[in-house]
Motif scaffolding. Structure first.
Motif, PDB file in Angstrom:
ATOM      1  N   ARG A 169      48.675  29.906  38.422  1.00  0.00           N
ATOM      2  CA  ARG A 169      48.097  31.087  39.071  1.00  0.00           C
ATOM      3  C   ARG A 169      47.849  32.251  38.115  1.00  0.00           C
ATOM      4  O   ARG A 169      47.339  33.292  38.543  1.00  0.00           O
ATOM      5  CB  ARG A 169      48.993  31.531  40.220  1.00  0.00           C
ATOM      6  N   TYR A 205      42.345  36.528  39.513  1.00  0.00           N
ATOM      7  CA  TYR A 205      42.950  37.829  39.788  1.00  0.00           C
ATOM      8  C   TYR A 205      41.893  38.848  40.220  1.00  0.00           C
ATOM      9  O   TYR A 205      42.048  39.554  41.211  1.00  0.00           O
ATOM     10  CB  TYR A 205      43.674  38.315  38.527  1.00  0.00           C
ATOM     11  N   TYR A 206      40.805  38.915  39.452  1.00  0.00           N
ATOM     12  CA  TYR A 206      39.777  39.908  39.735  1.00  0.00           C
ATOM     13  C   TYR A 206      38.888  39.527  40.920  1.00  0.00           C
ATOM     14  O   TYR A 206      38.312  40.397  41.567  1.00  0.00           O
ATOM     15  CB  TYR A 206      38.908  40.158  38.500  1.00  0.00           C
ATOM     16  N   ARG A 261      39.786  38.076  43.710  1.00  0.00           N
ATOM     17  CA  ARG A 261      40.478  38.179  44.998  1.00  0.00           C
ATOM     18  C   ARG A 261      41.403  39.401  44.978  1.00  0.00           C
ATOM     19  O   ARG A 261      42.620  39.266  44.830  1.00  0.00           O
ATOM     20  CB  ARG A 261      41.261  36.908  45.275  1.00  0.00           C
ATOM     21  N   ARG A 268      47.814  36.757  43.216  1.00  0.00           N
ATOM     22  CA  ARG A 268      47.579  37.566  42.028  1.00  0.00           C
ATOM     23  C   ARG A 268      48.876  37.957  41.317  1.00  0.00           C
ATOM     24  O   ARG A 268      48.844  38.439  40.200  1.00  0.00           O
ATOM     25  CB  ARG A 268      46.818  38.840  42.418  1.00  0.00           C
ATOM     26  N   THR A 296      49.510  36.707  37.658  1.00  0.00           N
ATOM     27  CA  THR A 296      48.688  37.384  36.654  1.00  0.00           C
ATOM     28  C   THR A 296      49.145  38.818  36.457  1.00  0.00           C
ATOM     29  O   THR A 296      49.149  39.326  35.330  1.00  0.00           O
ATOM     30  CB  THR A 296      47.199  37.329  37.039  1.00  0.00           C
ATOM     31  N   GLU A 306      34.746  33.960  40.390  1.00  0.00           N
ATOM     32  CA  GLU A 306      35.696  33.217  39.565  1.00  0.00           C
ATOM     33  C   GLU A 306      34.955  32.393  38.506  1.00  0.00           C
ATOM     34  O   GLU A 306      35.345  32.373  37.341  1.00  0.00           O
ATOM     35  CB  GLU A 306      36.539  32.318  40.462  1.00  0.00           C
TER      36      GLU A 306
END
Length: 119
Positions: free
Chosen positions: A34, A40-41, A43, A49, A52, A99
């Motif tokens: 993950r 991360y960016y 969602r 997240r 990250t 993504e």
């Protein structure tokens, strides 16, 4: 990339794994799966997240070498943010596109940073 790692499991982590009958290797693998800037960016409200975010926190508190390299990473982080904001205009329904676009930026970033380090 496969690595054969040896890690020391802290008592608290070991106890939690025992209590919930969870394989420590499985939890660690899920955690590292993950750690992803594109995910991360893409969602901004996802619970996934956290891995990250932990990684980012460690970078920000990292060694002087990491701190010295941050200016080299900024243009790529800006490019990643730009791609994300461009595709997320329509909300989270484009998260997968974000993504994928983010991964393209990450690959370019990776190639250029590794090439610069070889110099």
């Amino acid at each position: 990339m496969d690595l054969n790692l040896k890690v020391s499991l802290p008592e608290d982590f070991s106890m939690l794994c025992d209590l919930f009958q969870v394989d420590p290797e499985m939890i660690i693998q899920k955690f590292i799966n993950r750690v992803s800037f594109p995910f991360y960016y893409s969602r901004p409200d996802g619970n996934e997240r956290w891995a990250t975010l932990f990684f980012l926190n460690e970078i920000m508190e990292g060694s002087p070498q990491i701190q010295a390299e941050l200016p080299f990473h900024e243009p790529f982080m800006d490019a990643l943010a730009e791609v994300v904001f461009k595709h997320l205009d329509d909300g989270n329904k484009n998260a997968e596109k974000v993504e994928i676009a983010g991964r393209k930026v990450m690959k370019k970033w990776h190639r250029q940073i590794l090439a610069a380090r070889k110099k």
